[in-house]
Design an enzyme around this catalytic site. Sequence first.
Site, PDB file in Angstrom:
ATOM      1  N   ARG A   4      53.241  58.020  39.900  1.00 31.51           N
ATOM      2  CA  ARG A   4      51.860  57.660  39.600  1.00 31.51           C
ATOM      3  C   ARG A   4      51.409  56.293  40.135  1.00 31.51           C
ATOM      4  O   ARG A   4      50.302  55.851  39.849  1.00 31.51           O
ATOM      5  CB  ARG A   4      51.564  57.749  38.088  1.00 31.51           C
ATOM      6  CG  ARG A   4      51.877  59.119  37.502  1.00 31.51           C
ATOM      7  CD  ARG A   4      51.172  59.371  36.197  1.00 31.51           C
ATOM      8  NE  ARG A   4      51.549  58.430  35.155  1.00 31.51           N
ATOM      9  CZ  ARG A   4      50.993  58.405  33.941  1.00 31.51           C
ATOM     10  NH1 ARG A   4      50.051  59.274  33.624  1.00 31.51           N
ATOM     11  NH2 ARG A   4      51.379  57.530  33.036  1.00 31.51           N
ATOM     12  N   ASP A   5      52.261  55.641  40.929  1.00 33.05           N
ATOM     13  CA  ASP A   5      51.813  54.409  41.598  1.00 33.05           C
ATOM     14  C   ASP A   5      52.552  54.246  42.923  1.00 33.05           C
ATOM     15  O   ASP A   5      53.145  53.202  43.208  1.00 33.05           O
ATOM     16  CB  ASP A   5      52.037  53.186  40.700  1.00 33.05           C
ATOM     17  CG  ASP A   5      51.298  51.950  41.221  1.00 33.05           C
ATOM     18  OD1 ASP A   5      50.330  52.113  42.004  1.00 33.05           O
ATOM     19  OD2 ASP A   5      51.689  50.825  40.860  1.00 33.05           O
ATOM     20  N   ILE A   6      52.495  55.304  43.744  1.00 33.18           N
ATOM     21  CA  ILE A   6      53.139  55.276  45.054  1.00 33.18           C
ATOM     22  C   ILE A   6      52.387  54.308  45.962  1.00 33.18           C
ATOM     23  O   ILE A   6      51.179  54.416  46.146  1.00 33.18           O
ATOM     24  CB  ILE A   6      53.136  56.686  45.695  1.00 33.18           C
ATOM     25  CG1 ILE A   6      53.953  57.671  44.846  1.00 33.18           C
ATOM     26  CG2 ILE A   6      53.641  56.627  47.132  1.00 33.18           C
ATOM     27  CD1 ILE A   6      55.437  57.480  44.890  1.00 33.18           C
ATOM     28  N   ASN A  10      56.665  49.714  46.671  1.00 34.51           N
ATOM     29  CA  ASN A  10      57.564  50.388  45.728  1.00 34.51           C
ATOM     30  C   ASN A  10      58.661  51.193  46.428  1.00 34.51           C
ATOM     31  O   ASN A  10      59.362  51.972  45.800  1.00 34.51           O
ATOM     32  CB  ASN A  10      56.769  51.269  44.769  1.00 34.51           C
ATOM     33  CG  ASN A  10      56.095  50.455  43.686  1.00 34.51           C
ATOM     34  OD1 ASN A  10      56.532  49.353  43.380  1.00 34.51           O
ATOM     35  ND2 ASN A  10      55.022  50.973  43.115  1.00 34.51           N
ATOM     36  N   THR A  62      47.171  52.368  42.372  1.00 31.47           N
ATOM     37  CA  THR A  62      46.594  51.435  43.332  1.00 31.47           C
ATOM     38  C   THR A  62      45.599  52.195  44.187  1.00 31.47           C
ATOM     39  O   THR A  62      45.980  53.131  44.894  1.00 31.47           O
ATOM     40  CB  THR A  62      47.704  50.819  44.207  1.00 31.47           C
ATOM     41  OG1 THR A  62      48.682  50.222  43.353  1.00 31.47           O
ATOM     42  CG2 THR A  62      47.155  49.773  45.156  1.00 31.47           C
TER      43      THR A  62
END
Length: 203
Positions: A4-6, A10, A62
């Site tokens: 949920r925040d690729i 990361n 993001t």
Amino acid sequence: MIHRDIKPCNFLLGHPEEKERRNRGPESIFIVDFGFGKVTQQTKNGMTTRMKRDTDKSPLGTKNYMSEYVMNRDTPHMRDDLISCCYVFREMTDRPLPWNDMAIPCLNKKENYKKMLKIKKATDGAALFGQTGNPRDHFFTWDLKRTKKNQPKQPDISAMIPLFDYIKNLKWDEEPDFERIDRYVDEMSNLKANETFMLTNNP
């Protein structure tokens, strides 16, 4: 589990000096920061509980890399992580994303958000991975010394066109065909032009 925040920061690359330790060397890629991670389904006492969908959810992640569906207040699912992975891959192998300038904070944030969402909705595989009219350098070659004899050739990422179209058209909770995804990635990896690109540019 979905992330949920690729986004690029990361993903970590294995250390070049860790060749002797299994899964730690330069061929390894790690994904980190599961602060927003969520389990999509759980089984307990023979009963399976699936994640519920909320179509009025505050966007999570993001915005430069979140899918159009998440930007449009849908609950993130596997499809959305994969779309974000495609955005990251395109940015790292070709050029900045088409909506990149709109991600920069400015006075009219709401208007930029709407413009970005509109562009993402209109973006298909050909627009994302077609590599047409690219006057700028791409990510991997910014730091290479340039001479007339040493002009790094761009990798061929056109095999990603049908892959992105497939992923973008998945239903909200549809199980992706990971074997199919692997075939597209293998096809791209095995192209002679890309083997040459990696051998030329890999330190």
